[in-house]
Design a protein around this motif. Sequence first.
Motif, PDB file in Angstrom:
ATOM      1  N   LYS A   3       0.676  -1.154   0.098  1.00  0.00           N
ATOM      2  CA  LYS A   3       0.035  -0.060   0.210  1.00  0.00           C
ATOM      3  C   LYS A   3       0.826   1.138  -0.100  1.00  0.00           C
ATOM      4  O   LYS A   3       1.676   1.186   0.689  1.00  0.00           O
ATOM      5  N   LEU A   4       0.563   2.156  -0.921  1.00  0.00           N
ATOM      6  CA  LEU A   4       1.041   3.544  -1.031  1.00  0.00           C
ATOM      7  C   LEU A   4       1.185   4.288   0.320  1.00  0.00           C
ATOM      8  O   LEU A   4       0.038   4.271   0.814  1.00  0.00           O
ATOM      9  N   LYS A   5       2.120   4.982   0.630  1.00  0.00           N
ATOM     10  CA  LYS A   5       2.001   5.644   2.076  1.00  0.00           C
ATOM     11  C   LYS A   5       1.037   6.746   2.114  1.00  0.00           C
ATOM     12  O   LYS A   5       0.573   7.056   3.106  1.00  0.00           O
ATOM     13  N   ILE A   6       0.797   7.444   0.688  1.00  0.00           N
ATOM     14  CA  ILE A   6      -0.170   8.406   0.838  1.00  0.00           C
ATOM     15  C   ILE A   6      -1.440   7.826   1.226  1.00  0.00           C
ATOM     16  O   ILE A   6      -2.154   8.498   1.705  1.00  0.00           O
ATOM     17  N   ILE A   7      -1.763   6.653   0.941  1.00  0.00           N
ATOM     18  CA  ILE A   7      -2.947   5.972   1.212  1.00  0.00           C
ATOM     19  C   ILE A   7      -3.181   5.760   2.678  1.00  0.00           C
ATOM     20  O   ILE A   7      -4.034   6.057   3.513  1.00  0.00           O
ATOM     21  N   GLU A   8      -1.870   5.398   3.300  1.00  0.00           N
ATOM     22  CA  GLU A   8      -1.758   5.175   4.844  1.00  0.00           C
ATOM     23  C   GLU A   8      -2.240   6.496   5.531  1.00  0.00           C
ATOM     24  O   GLU A   8      -2.748   6.540   6.547  1.00  0.00           O
ATOM     25  N   ASN A   9      -1.483   7.646   4.895  1.00  0.00           N
ATOM     26  CA  ASN A   9      -1.728   8.815   5.490  1.00  0.00           C
ATOM     27  C   ASN A   9      -2.931   9.420   5.449  1.00  0.00           C
ATOM     28  O   ASN A   9      -3.442  10.252   6.303  1.00  0.00           O
ATOM     29  N   ASP A  10      -3.838   9.210   4.518  1.00  0.00           N
ATOM     30  CA  ASP A  10      -5.125   9.444   4.134  1.00  0.00           C
ATOM     31  C   ASP A  10      -5.826   8.275   3.699  1.00  0.00           C
ATOM     32  O   ASP A  10      -6.088   8.003   2.780  1.00  0.00           O
ATOM     33  N   PRO A  11      -6.743   7.991   5.003  1.00  0.00           N
ATOM     34  CA  PRO A  11      -7.492   6.787   4.544  1.00  0.00           C
ATOM     35  C   PRO A  11      -8.732   7.035   3.470  1.00  0.00           C
ATOM     36  O   PRO A  11      -9.059   6.187   2.890  1.00  0.00           O
ATOM     37  N   TRP A  12      -8.929   8.406   3.383  1.00  0.00           N
ATOM     38  CA  TRP A  12     -10.183   8.656   2.381  1.00  0.00           C
ATOM     39  C   TRP A  12      -9.904   8.428   1.012  1.00  0.00           C
ATOM     40  O   TRP A  12     -10.701   8.358   0.032  1.00  0.00           O
ATOM     41  N   LEU A  13      -8.253   8.164   1.018  1.00  0.00           N
ATOM     42  CA  LEU A  13      -8.053   7.761  -0.670  1.00  0.00           C
ATOM     43  C   LEU A  13      -7.936   6.468  -0.918  1.00  0.00           C
ATOM     44  O   LEU A  13      -7.902   5.817  -1.677  1.00  0.00           O
ATOM     45  N   GLU A  14      -8.556   5.667   0.155  1.00  0.00           N
ATOM     46  CA  GLU A  14      -8.599   4.336   0.193  1.00  0.00           C
ATOM     47  C   GLU A  14      -9.455   3.714  -1.051  1.00  0.00           C
ATOM     48  O   GLU A  14      -9.183   2.583  -1.906  1.00  0.00           O
ATOM     49  N   PRO A  15     -10.612   4.212  -1.294  1.00  0.00           N
ATOM     50  CA  PRO A  15     -11.628   4.045  -2.340  1.00  0.00           C
ATOM     51  C   PRO A  15     -10.744   4.102  -3.930  1.00  0.00           C
ATOM     52  O   PRO A  15     -11.431   3.384  -4.807  1.00  0.00           O
ATOM     53  N   TYR A  16      -9.617   4.851  -3.897  1.00  0.00           N
ATOM     54  CA  TYR A  16      -9.075   5.135  -5.035  1.00  0.00           C
ATOM     55  C   TYR A  16      -7.754   4.742  -5.191  1.00  0.00           C
ATOM     56  O   TYR A  16      -7.061   5.030  -5.957  1.00  0.00           O
ATOM     57  N   SER A  17      -7.414   3.812  -4.414  1.00  0.00           N
ATOM     58  CA  SER A  17      -6.040   2.948  -4.484  1.00  0.00           C
ATOM     59  C   SER A  17      -5.681   2.490  -5.791  1.00  0.00           C
ATOM     60  O   SER A  17      -4.384   2.768  -6.079  1.00  0.00           O
ATOM     61  N   LEU A 339     -11.381  23.746 -16.229  1.00  0.00           N
ATOM     62  CA  LEU A 339     -12.603  24.708 -16.365  1.00  0.00           C
ATOM     63  C   LEU A 339     -13.838  24.153 -16.074  1.00  0.00           C
ATOM     64  O   LEU A 339     -14.349  22.910 -16.638  1.00  0.00           O
ATOM     65  N   GLY A 340     -14.767  24.964 -15.396  1.00  0.00           N
ATOM     66  CA  GLY A 340     -16.007  24.597 -14.919  1.00  0.00           C
ATOM     67  C   GLY A 340     -16.092  23.332 -13.990  1.00  0.00           C
ATOM     68  O   GLY A 340     -17.083  22.662 -13.821  1.00  0.00           O
ATOM     69  N   GLU A 341     -15.085  22.891 -13.549  1.00  0.00           N
ATOM     70  CA  GLU A 341     -14.991  21.843 -12.507  1.00  0.00           C
ATOM     71  C   GLU A 341     -14.981  22.199 -11.069  1.00  0.00           C
ATOM     72  O   GLU A 341     -14.464  23.521 -10.766  1.00  0.00           O
ATOM     73  N   SER A 342     -15.783  21.771 -10.158  1.00  0.00           N
ATOM     74  CA  SER A 342     -16.012  22.139  -8.718  1.00  0.00           C
ATOM     75  C   SER A 342     -14.777  21.559  -7.848  1.00  0.00           C
ATOM     76  O   SER A 342     -14.589  22.265  -6.638  1.00  0.00           O
ATOM     77  N   PHE A 343     -14.529  20.420  -7.956  1.00  0.00           N
ATOM     78  CA  PHE A 343     -13.541  19.696  -7.420  1.00  0.00           C
ATOM     79  C   PHE A 343     -14.028  19.617  -5.900  1.00  0.00           C
ATOM     80  O   PHE A 343     -13.265  20.245  -4.842  1.00  0.00           O
ATOM     81  N   SER A 344     -15.311  19.007  -5.730  1.00  0.00           N
ATOM     82  CA  SER A 344     -16.003  19.467  -4.190  1.00  0.00           C
ATOM     83  C   SER A 344     -15.629  17.987  -3.538  1.00  0.00           C
ATOM     84  O   SER A 344     -16.018  17.921  -2.358  1.00  0.00           O
ATOM     85  N   ASN A 345     -15.069  16.872  -4.146  1.00  0.00           N
ATOM     86  CA  ASN A 345     -14.917  15.683  -3.520  1.00  0.00           C
ATOM     87  C   ASN A 345     -13.768  14.984  -3.970  1.00  0.00           C
ATOM     88  O   ASN A 345     -13.450  14.980  -5.217  1.00  0.00           O
ATOM     89  N   TYR A 346     -13.424  13.794  -3.455  1.00  0.00           N
ATOM     90  CA  TYR A 346     -12.003  12.991  -3.950  1.00  0.00           C
ATOM     91  C   TYR A 346     -12.412  12.416  -5.238  1.00  0.00           C
ATOM     92  O   TYR A 346     -11.440  12.118  -6.098  1.00  0.00           O
ATOM     93  N   GLU A 388      -2.276  13.838  -4.221  1.00  0.00           N
ATOM     94  CA  GLU A 388      -0.671  13.486  -4.055  1.00  0.00           C
ATOM     95  C   GLU A 388       0.179  14.195  -4.712  1.00  0.00           C
ATOM     96  O   GLU A 388       1.300  14.047  -4.899  1.00  0.00           O
ATOM     97  N   LEU A 389      -0.196  15.615  -5.102  1.00  0.00           N
ATOM     98  CA  LEU A 389       0.824  16.418  -5.947  1.00  0.00           C
ATOM     99  C   LEU A 389       2.145  16.712  -5.291  1.00  0.00           C
ATOM    100  O   LEU A 389       2.910  16.627  -5.790  1.00  0.00           O
ATOM    101  N   ALA A 390       1.889  17.022  -3.953  1.00  0.00           N
ATOM    102  CA  ALA A 390       3.163  17.511  -3.307  1.00  0.00           C
ATOM    103  C   ALA A 390       3.713  16.334  -2.154  1.00  0.00           C
ATOM    104  O   ALA A 390       4.224  16.560  -1.288  1.00  0.00           O
ATOM    105  N   ALA A 391       3.343  15.070  -2.387  1.00  0.00           N
ATOM    106  CA  ALA A 391       3.895  14.220  -1.819  1.00  0.00           C
ATOM    107  C   ALA A 391       4.923  13.648  -2.557  1.00  0.00           C
ATOM    108  O   ALA A 391       5.141  13.676  -3.900  1.00  0.00           O
ATOM    109  N   SER A 392       6.110  13.053  -1.971  1.00  0.00           N
ATOM    110  CA  SER A 392       7.123  12.366  -2.528  1.00  0.00           C
ATOM    111  C   SER A 392       6.876  11.378  -3.581  1.00  0.00           C
ATOM    112  O   SER A 392       5.704  10.335  -3.190  1.00  0.00           O
TER     113      SER A 392
END
Length: 674
Positions: A3-17, A339-346, A388-392
């Motif tokens: 499992k990637l560490k970014i997912i371990e740090n943020d469990p809300w990312l689990e559905p998108y693993s 453009l025109g995106e809300s980015f309101s959830n993961y 995950e943009l500014a994660a290593s």
Amino acid sequence: MQKLKIIENDPWLEPYSSALEGRHQHAIDKEMELTGGKINLSDFATGHLFFGLHRTEQGWVFREWAPNATAIFMVGDFNGWKQSSEYQLKKTDNGVWELQLPAKAVKHGDLYKLIVQWDGGSGERIPAWAQRVVQDEETKVFSAQVWSPEFRYKFKITDFKPTTDPLLIYECHIGMSGEAEKVSTYNSFRESILPRIAKMGYNCIQIMAVQEHPYYGSFGYHVSSFFAASSRFGTPEELKALIDEAHSLGICVIMDIVHSHAVKNEIEGLGRFDGTPDQYFYADAKREHPAWDSLCFDYGKNEVLHFLLSNCKYWLEEYHFDGFRFDGVTSMLYYSHGLGESFSNYADYYNGYQDDNAICYLTLANRVIHQVNPFAVTIAEEMSGMPELAASFHDGGIGFDYRMAMGIPDFWIKTIKEKKDEDWKPGHIFWELTNRRFGEKTVSYAESHDQALVGDKTIIFRLIDSDMYWHMQKGDTTFKVDRGIALHKMIRLITATTINGAYLNFMGNEFGHPEWIDFPRSGNGWSHKYARRQWSLVDNTKLMYHYLGDFDKAMIDLIRSVPGFNLAPIFQLWDKSNDQMLAYQRGNLLFVFNFHPTNSYTDYGILVQPGKYKIILDTDSKEFGGFGLSDDTVEHLSLYDPVHASHNKEWLKLYIPARSALVLQREGSDPVIS
């Protein structure tokens, strides 16, 4: 797969693993494809050493990639700008064309272009890998230029390491950095502006508009020649001298790099370079950016990756830049360009409408940059909030060191425009400034160049408006000016002292530079009046501007005086909406803000660690254009309260004038963050 560490740090990312793991594996696979596993990515990114015009022991060699071309001729000063057999390139392998020339065939300073022919047409072209491009002052025509001076600039400092605790960025534009109504130069910036920046305390400059661009008014964002430093401002040697001088002053230098799109021009730029629309860019509906009137790179092509990755390495090695602020990252990440995106959830980040090739490129770009220079700085200008943009890379991220906190200036604009002063909620302000992803560093800022452009307003202009023209002289201020100056300082102080990585300010905004930025164009008679910086305003001690400049210096000096300032956790100590009061602690520093427009408080109590406190910065001080209502020499002792003794808390009673902020240090302890 682990499992990637970014997912371990943020469990809300689990559905998108699966999406995250797929992106990570895509970058790993592409790196293996490009390198064959036998070299590293930095060794692959050396196209600038192969393509373009280069001096050799035998003379000259010129190479260009143009797979659809049927013939290519080099024309210039050396052959009367006419096609001739001795300057005709020969096709080799994989769409590469080559020309070997004797030493006397071209000389330093010669102008040249290519004539590219293809089935059904031909056209003049600036070489894609040209490292020097100039514009004729009379005809305004661009040409490549042979650049091989007898004495190349030799860097005095070769082992510079940026100071990043914290990174204090002064965003600047060379051309508009002078006061005269003209295009300023690398030399004048080095001689006149760098000393100012060093004195102000900033440890990083972020230079805009470095890559050559046909239209000055594009702010450098419609790039035509990606490997050429803009000749408007001077020569390559002069830019190198500027960077070397900055390093000698302890200032790191990063550049705005534009890999999100390219100018549509075909003669000056890469559009239809070899007669095809898809040599460097997408060929379908994705080719043209719908909002920017520009072309979008096809990041799925290995040749395009070679071009862009080599471009990253070139600026680091040839000019000794210390890193990059990548422009328009949101546009790269999404087929919609955001453009025109809300980015309101993961789900909005993993719904299949992301450009996986662009994500892969950005990941590899960060890999290359940090292989070339492990101390390099990379910043993403990105507004969607992709996790995950500014994660290593090793944690599964894209690998940027910082992401721009683009919501902060938007928040300040909205607050100033839409809320009455008595409706400002300090707790909400604090939340907006400190709401960020775990483990990802950000660049916080109250305003950048974006808020200073025509059609928008700087913070000072929104606060003071037309009174700026008539009432900035000492002794002739108005209520609006006094309010604007007070809030300008408070906004900057709370933004700069809640950072978790870096702080940015655009050139001149620190002292409330008046009006907007408007580059020369037909609509303003090609005037440079608003494409400059009026340093005489901050230098004039009869005007109020210098107060803002002096405060900014004091604020930056305070931040720099605390090693590891940006690493210290921030603890909110007090939030009283009705009083519009806020207090927070960082290390052994206490920050207290009274945003109330009229209420000053006597003996206002805040629960703090026991001790003796001394005021070390006061926005209301007369030296910063305030009213000087507090006696900053008074030492403040916390008062014992048995109710809070078990939590090691005592009351600190303070006098806090309306629209002011105090920074206090607990004495008997070192402010160094442990």
